[in-house]
Design an enzyme around this catalytic site. Structure first.
Site, PDB file in Angstrom:
ATOM      1  N   THR A   1       8.864  -0.252  -1.986  1.00 38.14           N
ATOM      2  CA  THR A   1       9.775   0.809  -2.648  1.00 38.14           C
ATOM      3  C   THR A   1      10.274   0.541  -4.009  1.00 38.14           C
ATOM      4  O   THR A   1      10.739   1.150  -4.960  1.00 38.14           O
ATOM      5  CB  THR A   1      11.072   1.200  -1.701  1.00 38.14           C
ATOM      6  OG1 THR A   1      10.271   1.778  -0.464  1.00 38.14           O
ATOM      7  CG2 THR A   1      11.742   2.342  -2.109  1.00 38.14           C
TER       8      THR A   1
ATOM      9  N   SER B   1       0.815  -1.231  -0.100  1.00 38.15           N
ATOM     10  CA  SER B   1       0.120  -0.279  -0.127  1.00 38.15           C
ATOM     11  C   SER B   1       1.000   1.372   0.089  1.00 38.15           C
ATOM     12  O   SER B   1       1.790   1.211   0.833  1.00 38.15           O
ATOM     13  CB  SER B   1      -0.840   0.062   1.251  1.00 38.15           C
ATOM     14  OG  SER B   1      -1.714   1.080   1.152  1.00 38.15           O
TER      15      SER B   1
ATOM     16  N   THR C   1       6.985   1.122   7.780  1.00 37.55           N
ATOM     17  CA  THR C   1       8.170   2.030   7.747  1.00 37.55           C
ATOM     18  C   THR C   1       8.701   2.261   9.107  1.00 37.55           C
ATOM     19  O   THR C   1       8.054   2.408   9.964  1.00 37.55           O
ATOM     20  CB  THR C   1       8.101   3.418   7.015  1.00 37.55           C
ATOM     21  OG1 THR C   1       7.082   4.133   7.463  1.00 37.55           O
ATOM     22  CG2 THR C   1       7.798   2.967   5.416  1.00 37.55           C
TER      23      THR C   1
ATOM     24  N   ALA D   1       6.815  11.369   3.540  1.00 33.59           N
ATOM     25  CA  ALA D   1       6.098  11.901   4.448  1.00 33.59           C
ATOM     26  C   ALA D   1       4.928  12.344   3.608  1.00 33.59           C
ATOM     27  O   ALA D   1       4.422  13.398   3.843  1.00 33.59           O
ATOM     28  CB  ALA D   1       6.920  13.159   5.074  1.00 33.59           C
TER      29      ALA D   1
ATOM     30  N   CYS E   1      -1.415   4.847  12.448  1.00 33.35           N
ATOM     31  CA  CYS E   1      -1.895   6.113  12.343  1.00 33.35           C
ATOM     32  C   CYS E   1      -2.040   6.810  13.923  1.00 33.35           C
ATOM     33  O   CYS E   1      -2.187   6.084  14.878  1.00 33.35           O
ATOM     34  CB  CYS E   1      -3.291   6.034  11.687  1.00 33.35           C
ATOM     35  SG  CYS E   1      -3.112   5.537  10.159  1.00 33.35           S
TER      36      CYS E   1
ATOM     37  N   ILE F   1       7.069  -5.452   7.903  1.00 30.23           N
ATOM     38  CA  ILE F   1       6.795  -4.147   8.667  1.00 30.23           C
ATOM     39  C   ILE F   1       6.309  -3.123   8.051  1.00 30.23           C
ATOM     40  O   ILE F   1       6.645  -2.970   6.611  1.00 30.23           O
ATOM     41  CB  ILE F   1       7.917  -3.866   9.590  1.00 30.23           C
ATOM     42  CG1 ILE F   1       9.288  -3.648   8.316  1.00 30.23           C
ATOM     43  CG2 ILE F   1       8.523  -4.913  10.353  1.00 30.23           C
ATOM     44  CD1 ILE F   1      10.399  -3.238   9.149  1.00 30.23           C
TER      45      ILE F   1
ATOM     46  N   LYS G   1      -1.574  -4.429   9.638  1.00 29.52           N
ATOM     47  CA  LYS G   1      -0.389  -4.215   9.113  1.00 29.52           C
ATOM     48  C   LYS G   1       0.432  -3.540  10.394  1.00 29.52           C
ATOM     49  O   LYS G   1       0.048  -2.537  11.165  1.00 29.52           O
ATOM     50  CB  LYS G   1      -0.371  -3.119   8.095  1.00 29.52           C
ATOM     51  CG  LYS G   1       1.093  -2.785   7.544  1.00 29.52           C
ATOM     52  CD  LYS G   1       0.881  -1.915   6.272  1.00 29.52           C
ATOM     53  CE  LYS G   1       2.239  -1.588   5.580  1.00 29.52           C
ATOM     54  NZ  LYS G   1       2.059  -0.930   4.437  1.00 29.52           N
TER      55      LYS G   1
ATOM     56  N   ASN H   1      -4.209  -0.368   8.408  1.00 33.90           N
ATOM     57  CA  ASN H   1      -3.091   0.200   8.926  1.00 33.90           C
ATOM     58  C   ASN H   1      -3.276   1.014  10.268  1.00 33.90           C
ATOM     59  O   ASN H   1      -3.944   2.024  10.529  1.00 33.90           O
ATOM     60  CB  ASN H   1      -2.703   1.380   8.021  1.00 33.90           C
ATOM     61  CG  ASN H   1      -1.525   2.091   8.188  1.00 33.90           C
ATOM     62  OD1 ASN H   1      -1.040   2.110   9.214  1.00 33.90           O
ATOM     63  ND2 ASN H   1      -1.177   3.289   7.258  1.00 33.90           N
TER      64      ASN H   1
ATOM     65  N   LYS I   1      -3.617   1.947  -2.167  1.00 34.91           N
ATOM     66  CA  LYS I   1      -3.318   3.313  -1.277  1.00 34.91           C
ATOM     67  C   LYS I   1      -4.148   3.425  -0.326  1.00 34.91           C
ATOM     68  O   LYS I   1      -5.257   3.091  -0.344  1.00 34.91           O
ATOM     69  CB  LYS I   1      -3.285   4.441  -2.301  1.00 34.91           C
ATOM     70  CG  LYS I   1      -2.702   5.765  -1.504  1.00 34.91           C
ATOM     71  CD  LYS I   1      -2.697   6.678  -2.714  1.00 34.91           C
ATOM     72  CE  LYS I   1      -2.288   8.069  -2.070  1.00 34.91           C
ATOM     73  NZ  LYS I   1      -0.842   8.018  -1.717  1.00 34.91           N
TER      74      LYS I   1
END
Length: 318
Positions: free
Chosen positions: A275, A30, A202, A79, A139, A200, A174, A136, A54
């Site tokens: 990445t 994602s 980031t 970021a 957050c 993992i 995640k 996720n 995303k």
């Protein structure tokens, strides 16, 4: 459910994530693959095991101001700020295309409270083409003074439980690596009903412009990804594999089939490519091809499932 081997087909690359059966263990991570359409002219999307889109929030998010990406040694810092179109526009504008692919679409969701996670999940429930939810939990929890859900086992469990109660598709949680004990977090979300764990996310980092004496990122800090984090990710996947019984999806610096297979030996049932998509848009497809070649040529391997958790430790002496 047992897999039935098709002797007329190529190498058997099928894996299961909860009740979801994938044709191969390679997913897109994602935040690195948009909503999939962006890559349709760059690679064969139908070769993937699954697409993870995303991250989607309850309402649209503009993200952080630029600069918000910087290359680092063996990786990158980002970021972006979770910029996305929001769940309603995602359903009407993005899901019809994703539903037309012959690979599962897994929706990554994010929120600032347990109620937001529950509401996003409720809106996605029953939408054609949504094959799974990836949660996720890295957050900020707005109602808890900025603490990340991913750093507190109780809050992580609360989010997992809320999502699981609201949807009928497999739930993947995640995990953030920015914790004291990744195993404690994994056990918490497993106990709360997670069907799978991906890790993992980031690592937290920053970059400084020496000439300007300023942070490179407008947000000052960002998330570090790429080959630089692979050893950390491998270690955490290995630790979590020994702590839970649900399937694990490995993420972190995977660029080649060899990288992916290392994660599977450490205990991952599937992997996500992140990445590397920015460097080589065909990276995910090439990883699938490399895994297929390995399964076909490696002695004693009949399917990719034989690789999972196959790390040999018998040479280590007390």
């Amino acid at each position: 459910m047992e897999f039935v081997k098709d002797t007329t087909a190529g190498p058997d690359l099928r894996v299961k994530i909860g009740s979801l059966e994938l044709n191969n263990p390679v997913m897109t991570a994602s935040g690195t693959f948009g909503y999939a359409r962006e890559f349709e002219r760059l690679m064969n999307l139908h070769r993937l095991g699954a697409v993870i889109v995303k991250g989607i929030s309850l309402f649209p998010r503009p993200g952080n101001p630029p600069p918000r990406i910087v290359e680092t040694a063996c990786g990158m810092l980002n970021a972006i700020g979770l910029q996305n179109v929001g769940v309603d526009r995602f359903i009407t504008e993005k899901m019809p295309y994703l539903n037309g692919l012959n690979v599962p679409a897994i929706v990554n969701i994010l929120g600032g409270s347990v109620e937001e996670y529950r509401e996003i999940t409720a809106r996605l429930e029953g939408v054609p083409g949504v094959a799974g939810i990836e949660v996720n939990i890295s957050c900020p929890n707005v109602k808890e003074g900025g603490v990340a859900f991913g750093g507190d086992p109780k809050m992580a469990a609360a989010v997992t439980k809320a999502v699981k109660e609201t949807c009928s598709v497999p739930v993947i949680v995640k995990l953030s690596p920015n914790v004291t004990d990744i195993r404690e977090m994994a056990r918490a979300v497993e106990d709360a009903g997670a069907d799978s764990i991906s890790l993992i996310n980031t690592l937290i980092g920053m970059a400084i412009d020496l000439k300007k004496k300023r942070p490179v990122l407008a947000n000052v800090i960002g998330g570090l990804s790429g080959p630089a984090i692979k050893p950390v990710a491998l270690r955490m996947v290995y630790e979590v594999a020994g702590a839970v019984s649900i399937p694990i999806i490995g993420i972190g610096g995977i660029e080649t089939a060899e990288d992916a297979l290392e994660f599977m030996l450490a205990g991952a049932s599937a992997v996500q490519i992140g990445t590397a998509n920015f460097v080589n848009p065909r990276a995910s497809e090439e990883v699938v091809e490399g895994i297929a070649k390995y399964v076909q040529e490696e002695d004693g391997i009949e399917s990719v499932r034989d690789v999972i958790g196959g790390l040999k430790l018998d040479w280590i002496k007390d």
